[in-house]
Structure formats: structure tokens, C-alpha cells
Design a protein around this motif. Structure first.
Motif, mmCIF file in Angstrom:
data_model
loop_
_atom_site.group_PDB
_atom_site.id
_atom_site.type_symbol
_atom_site.label_atom_id
_atom_site.label_comp_id
_atom_site.label_asym_id
_atom_site.label_seq_id
_atom_site.Cartn_x
_atom_site.Cartn_y
_atom_site.Cartn_z
ATOM 1 N N ALA B 50 95.036 64.094 -9.364
ATOM 2 C CA ALA B 50 93.875 64.426 -8.532
ATOM 3 C C ALA B 50 94.308 65.053 -7.206
ATOM 4 N N ILE B 51 95.332 64.478 -6.576
ATOM 5 C CA ILE B 51 95.789 65.033 -5.290
ATOM 6 C C ILE B 51 96.323 66.454 -5.500
ATOM 7 N N LEU B 52 97.094 66.635 -6.575
ATOM 8 C CA LEU B 52 97.599 67.984 -6.874
ATOM 9 C C LEU B 52 96.446 68.937 -7.185
ATOM 10 N N ALA B 53 95.422 68.415 -7.861
ATOM 11 C CA ALA B 53 94.287 69.266 -8.239
ATOM 12 C C ALA B 53 93.524 69.759 -7.008
ATOM 13 N N ALA B 54 93.500 68.926 -5.952
ATOM 14 C CA ALA B 54 92.819 69.363 -4.722
ATOM 15 C C ALA B 54 93.500 70.612 -4.163
ATOM 16 N N GLY B 55 94.837 70.585 -4.118
ATOM 17 C CA GLY B 55 95.578 71.759 -3.639
ATOM 18 C C GLY B 55 95.418 72.934 -4.582
ATOM 19 N N GLN B 56 95.492 72.623 -5.871
ATOM 20 C CA GLN B 56 95.367 73.677 -6.882
ATOM 21 C C GLN B 56 93.987 74.342 -6.812
ATOM 22 N N ALA B 57 92.966 73.535 -6.512
ATOM 23 C CA ALA B 57 91.607 74.089 -6.398
ATOM 24 C C ALA B 57 91.566 75.148 -5.299
ATOM 25 N N ILE B 58 92.185 74.854 -4.159
ATOM 26 C CA ILE B 58 92.196 75.834 -3.058
ATOM 27 C C ILE B 58 92.882 77.118 -3.519
ATOM 28 N N VAL B 59 94.044 76.936 -4.144
ATOM 29 C CA VAL B 59 94.825 78.106 -4.573
ATOM 30 C C VAL B 59 94.043 78.930 -5.596
ATOM 31 N N ILE B 60 93.436 78.247 -6.570
ATOM 32 C CA ILE B 60 92.730 78.976 -7.627
ATOM 33 C C ILE B 60 91.466 79.648 -7.080
ATOM 34 N N ILE B 61 90.771 78.992 -6.149
ATOM 35 C CA ILE B 61 89.598 79.637 -5.550
ATOM 36 C C ILE B 61 90.023 80.890 -4.786
ATOM 37 N N ASP B 66 99.365 78.035 -8.494
ATOM 38 C CA ASP B 66 100.606 77.429 -8.007
ATOM 39 C C ASP B 66 101.217 76.578 -9.118
ATOM 40 N N LEU B 67 102.209 77.145 -9.784
ATOM 41 C CA LEU B 67 102.863 76.443 -10.893
ATOM 42 C C LEU B 67 103.948 75.493 -10.407
ATOM 43 N N SER B 68 104.247 75.530 -9.099
ATOM 44 C CA SER B 68 105.427 74.812 -8.621
ATOM 45 C C SER B 68 105.139 73.395 -8.144
ATOM 46 N N VAL B 69 103.861 72.954 -8.155
ATOM 47 C CA VAL B 69 103.539 71.692 -7.476
ATOM 48 C C VAL B 69 104.264 70.481 -8.068
ATOM 49 N N ALA B 221 103.501 67.090 -1.656
ATOM 50 C CA ALA B 221 104.327 66.082 -0.986
ATOM 51 C C ALA B 221 103.541 64.791 -0.764
ATOM 52 N N VAL B 222 102.242 64.917 -0.470
ATOM 53 C CA VAL B 222 101.399 63.711 -0.342
ATOM 54 C C VAL B 222 101.380 62.963 -1.671
ATOM 55 N N ALA B 223 101.239 63.724 -2.766
ATOM 56 C CA ALA B 223 101.277 63.107 -4.096
ATOM 57 C C ALA B 223 102.632 62.449 -4.328
ATOM 58 N N GLU B 243 101.908 70.034 -13.004
ATOM 59 C CA GLU B 243 101.214 71.225 -12.484
ATOM 60 C C GLU B 243 100.182 71.708 -13.490
ATOM 61 N N LEU B 244 100.541 71.621 -14.769
ATOM 62 C CA LEU B 244 99.595 72.077 -15.798
ATOM 63 C C LEU B 244 98.393 71.138 -15.886
ATOM 64 N N GLN B 245 98.647 69.830 -15.680
ATOM 65 C CA GLN B 245 97.516 68.884 -15.676
ATOM 66 C C GLN B 245 96.579 69.163 -14.506
ATOM 67 N N ALA B 246 97.180 69.483 -13.352
ATOM 68 C CA ALA B 246 96.355 69.772 -12.169
ATOM 69 C C ALA B 246 95.518 71.029 -12.409
ATOM 70 N N ILE B 247 96.154 72.045 -12.982
ATOM 71 C CA ILE B 247 95.422 73.282 -13.272
ATOM 72 C C ILE B 247 94.308 72.986 -14.279
ATOM 73 N N ALA B 248 94.631 72.190 -15.290
ATOM 74 C CA ALA B 248 93.629 71.837 -16.302
ATOM 75 C C ALA B 248 92.451 71.100 -15.665
ATOM 76 N N ALA B 249 92.749 70.180 -14.732
ATOM 77 C CA ALA B 249 91.676 69.432 -14.065
ATOM 78 C C ALA B 249 90.739 70.388 -13.335
ATOM 79 N N VAL B 250 91.337 71.376 -12.654
ATOM 80 C CA VAL B 250 90.537 72.349 -11.900
ATOM 81 C C VAL B 250 89.650 73.160 -12.848
ATOM 82 N N ILE B 251 90.244 73.577 -13.954
ATOM 83 C CA ILE B 251 89.510 74.416 -14.915
ATOM 84 C C ILE B 251 88.399 73.602 -15.596
#
Lengths: 253, 313
Positions: B50-61, B66-69, B221-223, B243-251
Motif C-alpha cells: 500500500a505504501i509503495l502503491a501511494a508513490g506509484q499512484a503519483i508516478v503513474i498519474i 517506477d519499476l525500481s521501488v 524507504a518509508v515502506a 514493484e509489480l504488486q504496487a503497480i497492480a494495486a494502482v491499476i
């Protein structure tokens, strides 16, 4: 032309992209309350010239004067600080945002970084209704609107911020006939309000009806700058194509 | 079908309904699903993604990715573990770990904007670099972290709720405020909507992108801090594939992959839906091999539904 100091003077502007010389020693001047048509066929350098004034490109050589003072314009924000606004043919709006967000894009009203949404909505509403622009809803994504409505939002945005110089790069090219007319009416109104307008168009008829003076470019060089009505439409077309000035009685007088 | 059509224009309500429906089905399928113990477990499981997904959401919007998280998370965790191993105060180690994540994100941003490398490639490169650095620093071994601070983060509860959940709530609260109420967020949406227009209208696109990727690195880093707490150790191979789970959560949440559209909070619901699938199938005793298949199907169905939504508008 009430004043003797031009609103805008561009001197000796040169610009090349790699090996391609887009502009060589080009000039342009614009006075208060006039519409200046910039003409030329594709690749003549007219878009490059106005992009330099708008801050979207920077010239390799040359200088720009605004109100007689030299201005250094290296990005769109510099141009805006000098009261220069540009309306592009490709409708420079973000389709995913609503009208107020587009009107204030890049200069959002805020308090400590927090958007003042209410204030922006009210001001956008005022700006649009002052120009008699009607859109379905201020909350709707602009993507859902017609080309004409979107171009009107662009114009509303351009004139909202204490604008003195308005650059229009084929503002009606992407529009239908009725929508074009709406946009043209708006421009006549803006001219009456005393803005200096630079008008780029391929539509010779439009140019002939709406501009006071014309500057013709060919191969990145000036062909002629003169009052529009010194020539007939045919003569203007022939100068655009040939790149050579035609001497007329009026032009010499 | 009028109601259904209306529902499709309400992205948040829509996804919450889907999540609620899943909860209902799972609680009927297994009596253990809705127990306090399992819910605590589920929120702990969901916290990292979830924490990674928050960052990923910003990037994807913003129209990027960001594949590196996952790797940046590991590098930050290893930084914390290594510094504590050297006898450095855990608070300072934590700050250094956060700085490391932010710095890696900043490098992503610089490579993307200055180097004009597409985000997919730049962050794919960073995925390898950060993971490799984590292995280099630790020489492949995992440090134990038995500091009370991290044990507290990993195992304690406040008001009956596990600490990682508070991290998730604070992260989403802050990110939602940033994205929906500030100039920063408005510019992210504008860049995601049409980068060329954003540039023409004077938004400092490059600077904004650097901030976006730095923020994504910081959240990784928070995660990592939560991860160190949960594992009480910093294995350099941690969080592989997250990273793929975070991207999946966003999608799954319904944020448009093209950029410019979507609500940040839906990424959290998306992360919960993914966690519920894993957790629910575990409880029902279904092989974890099937879980991957199902999550894959859910991702595709989510985007398919999203396409239906856009054509309805």
C-alpha cells in the motif's frame, strides 16, 4: 497606430536547427491596437519567429524589445511576464482537467501551496463570461467539449492575465466554420480593447479581412512589411509564393 | 442499467463496492476470514504494498512508471541494517535510510529528465542498480535488527490496530492532500494529461518530475522502515517483485495507466483487494500457484472495466 514606440520589435533574429537555417536576420514589429498578419508558406519561418517571441524557442542571434526596452525571453514564463500570451492551433489545453484548471495552468492561485479552487473557479467564470464564452460546465473535463469551446477557453486564458500582446498561431485551423466565426468575433473584440495581436494564418481571406498590416516571410527572411490594404489578395499570395516584394503605388507612397 | 451506468462514473464508490463484495463472499466462504487475528494479519500484509502503491499512484498519474521501488526499498532497508550493525543510533540510521531512498528516486528523476531516458528504462536500470548495491553492501548476508524501535513498529498495536496500518493511513492522507489540494498535485495531473501543454503553459515539467520520482523513492524507504520492523532483519533480497504488486494495486484501483486520471485513494483499495485475494485463498487452502493466476486475471479485468468506464463517459 497611436504610439510611435512599437509594442514589440524583433531585430536581426536568426535561428538554426542543426544544419537547417529556419530564420536569418528576420524582423518584426507590432503596435498597440493593431492586428499584424504573419504570412508565408510552410517552412517559411513564421512559426519559429513567433515561438521565439513566446519563449517556446530561443533565437541564436538577435534581440527583442518590448515597449522600447530590451527583453530577454528564454522560456514561456519570461514571455508571460512581459504580457505576451500565445494561442496555438493545436489547442494547448489538458483534456483531463476542467476549464478553471486550464485557465490557471502554470500560475495557479494558491495559499502556501494549497490550491484556492473556489477563487480560481470564480475568476475563470468571470474571465469566460466577460468574453461571452459559454461552456457546458466549469466542472467538466475540457475533453468533453467541442473544438470551438476549447479554443475559446484558450483565448479566455490568454487575455485574463493583463495581456498586452496576443500571438495567435492559426487559431481557427482546427475549427469548423461556425466555431471559427465565434473565435473571429472574439478577436475583433480584443482588438477593440487595445491589444496588439500577431496573427498567423494560411487563410488569405481571413488575413485580408482581419489584419491591419502584414509581414511576409520566405525561406526565413523578410519579404515585405506593409499595410494589408496596399495590396490585393492576389498580390499577397504571389509575394508569399515568389518571395519577392511587389512595388505598388501605395507601398512607395 | 441506468444505475450501473451512473456507478461507472463514480470510480471510488465502484472500487469500494467491488472490495466490499469480495469481503462478503470471503466471509461466507470461510469463518476465519473476518476474525480479528486475520484482519490484523491482512493489514500487516497490505501495508508494504500500500505504501509503495501511494508513490506509484503519483508516478503513474504523471504519465510515468517506477519499476525500481522494490529494489530501492531493499537498499534503504540494508542501509538501515548496516548502519545499526556499525553501532549507529537507530534513529540516525532510519534518517539515512530515508535519505538513501529519496536519493535513488532523485537519480531516477535526473536520468529521466536530463538523460531523456524513458521512465520504464530508467527505473528498470535502477531496479538492477539498487538491488545490486544492496547485495554489495551486505555481501549477501542479512543483518538482524533487534532495536526496540523497529520491534515496536513491527509488532505493537495502538488502539487495537497494528502500527504499519498507521503508516499507511498517514502516507495516504499526506499523498491525497498533496495530489488533490495543492499546486504540486495539480501539476502532476497536468503533466500526465498532456506534457507538451504543461510545458507550453510554463509548468517546470522537468523539476516536477524529479520531485515525483524522489517522492516515490522516499515512500519506498518509508515502506523499508515498516519492512525492517516486521522482519527484524534486512535481507538484501527483500521485496523482490513488490514493484509489480504496487503497480497492480494502482491499476486495479482504476487509476489510468496513460496518466492524468484517477484518485489516489483507489490505489489503497486496489492494494486491499490484492491482499484479500492472497489472504482469502490461503485461508481456503487454495495453492499459491493459483493466486498468481487469479491476480493476473484481476489486473486484466480491472483495465477492461476501466476501458468500459471511459467509453461510457
Amino acid at each position: 497606430m497611436a504610439t510611435t514606440t512599437p509594442l514589440v520589435e524583433m531585430h536581426h533574429i536568426s535561428k538554426h536547427f542543426g544544419g537547417i537555417q529556419a530564420l536569418s536576420d528576420a524582423h518584426l514589429d507590432l503596435y498597440l491596437g493593431e492586428v499584424l498578419g504573419v504570412l508565408g508558406h510552410n517552412g517559411a519561418g513564421k512559426s519559429t519567429l513567433i515561438k521565439i517571441l513566446a519563449g517556446a524557442e530561443t533565437a541564436n542571434e538577435g534581440s527583442i524589445f518590448i515597449d522600447g526596452h530590451e527583453a530577454h525571453i528564454s522560456d514561456p514564463n519570461d514571455a508571460r511576464r512581459h504580457g505576451i500570451e500565445t494561442i496555438y492551433q493545436e489547442l494547448a489545453l489538458c483534456g483531463n482537467l476542467h476549464a478553471p484548471a486550464n485557465v490557471f495552468m502554470g500560475r495557479e492561485l494558491h495559499k502556501w501551496g494549497f490550491l484556492r479552487k473556489r477563487a480560481m473557479k470564480d475568476e475563470a467564470d468571470k474571465a469566460l463570461s466577460r468574453l461571452n464564452i459559454r461552456i457546458p460546465s466549469l466542472d467538466a473535463e475540457v475533453q468533453s467539449m467541442s473544438g470551438g469551446q476549447r479554443q475559446c477557453i484558450s483565448i479566455g486564458r490568454a487575455v485574463h492575465f493583463d495581456t498586452k500582446i496576443l500571438i495567435m498561431d492559426e487559431p481557427t485551423a482546427a475549427l469548423g466554420m461556425e466555431e471559427s466565426k465565434k473565435v473571429m468575433d472574439l478577436i475583433v473584440e480584443l482588438k477593440r480593447q487595445g491589444l496588439g495581436i500577431i496573427w498567423i494564418s494560411h487563410d488569405i481571406h481571413e488575413v485580408y479581412n482581419f489584419t491591419d498590416r502584414i509581414t511576409i516571410l520566405n525561406g526565413g527572411r523578410n519579404v515585405i512589411t506593409a499595410p494589408t490594404r496596399d495590396f490585393t489578395q492576389d498580390q499577397i499570395v504571389s509575394m508569399i509564393i515568389s518571395g519577392r516584394p511587389i512595388k505598388t503605388v501605395a507601398a512607395e507612397g | 442499467m441506468i444505475k450501473f451506468e451512473w456507478l461507472k462514473t463514480q470510480p471510488l464508490l465502484w472500487i469500494i463496492l467491488v472490495a466490499a463484495l469480495m469481503m462478503l463472499v470471503l466471509s461466507f466462504a470461510s469463518p476465519y476470514f473476518m476474525t480479528l487475528g486475520n484482519m490484523t494479519n491482512l493489514t500487516k500484509q497490505v501495508s508494504i504494498v500500500a505504501i509503495l502503491a501511494a508513490g506509484q499512484a503519483i508516478v503513474i498519474i504523471s504519465g510515468g512508471i517506477d519499476l525500481s521501488v522494490g529494489s530501492v526499498l531493499a537498499l534503504s532497508a540494508v542501509t538501515i541494517g548496516w548502519l545499526i550493525e556499525q553501532g549507529i543510533d537507530p534513529k540516525i540510521a532510519t534518517v539515512a535510510g530515508l535519505a538513501m531512498g529519496t536519493f535513488m528516486g532523485w537519480i531516477n528523476g535526473m536520468v529521466i529528465t536530463r538523460g531523456k531516458i524513458p521512465p520504464f528504462i530508467a527505473t528498470l536500470g535502477m531496479l538492477g542498480i539498487a538491488r545490486g548495491m544492496a547485495l554489495v553492501i551486505t555481501k549477501g548476508v542479512s543483518y538482524q535488527v533487534l532495536e526496540p524501535m523497529f520491534l515496536y513498529i513491527g509488532n505493537s498495536k495502538v488502539l487495537g490496530l497494528p502500527i504499519p496500518l498507521y503508516f499507511v493511513v498517514v502516507v495516504f492522507g499526506v499523498v491525497m492532500v498533496m495530489m488533490h489540494m495543492t499546486v504540486f498535485g495539480r501539476h502532476v495531473y497536468a503533466i500526465g494529461g498532456d506534457e507538451r501543454v504543461a510545458r507550453l503553459e510554463g509548468i517546470p515539467v522537468d523539476r516536477q518530475k524529479v520531485k515525483i520520482y524522489a517522492l516515490s523513492g522516499f515512500l519506498a524507504a518509508v515502506a523499508a522502515v515498516v519492512m525492517v520492523g516486521r522482519l527484524a532483519a534486512t535481507p538484501p533480497s527483500v521485496a523482490q517483485g513488490t514493484e509489480l504488486q504496487a503497480i497492480a494495486a494502482v491499476i486495479i484501483g482504476g487509476i489510468s495507466f496513460v496518466g492524468g486520471r484517477g484518485l489516489v485513494i483507489t490505489a489503497l483499495v486496489g492494494a486491499f483487494i490484492m491482499a484479500m485475494i492472497t489472504n482469502g485463498l490461503n485461508i481456503l487452502g487454495i495453492s499459491s500457484f493459483y493466486q498468481q493466476v487469479l491476480i493476473g486475471i484481476v489486473i486484466i479485468v480491472a483495465v477492461w472495466l476501466d476501458n468500459l468506464k471511459s467509453s461510457a463517459q
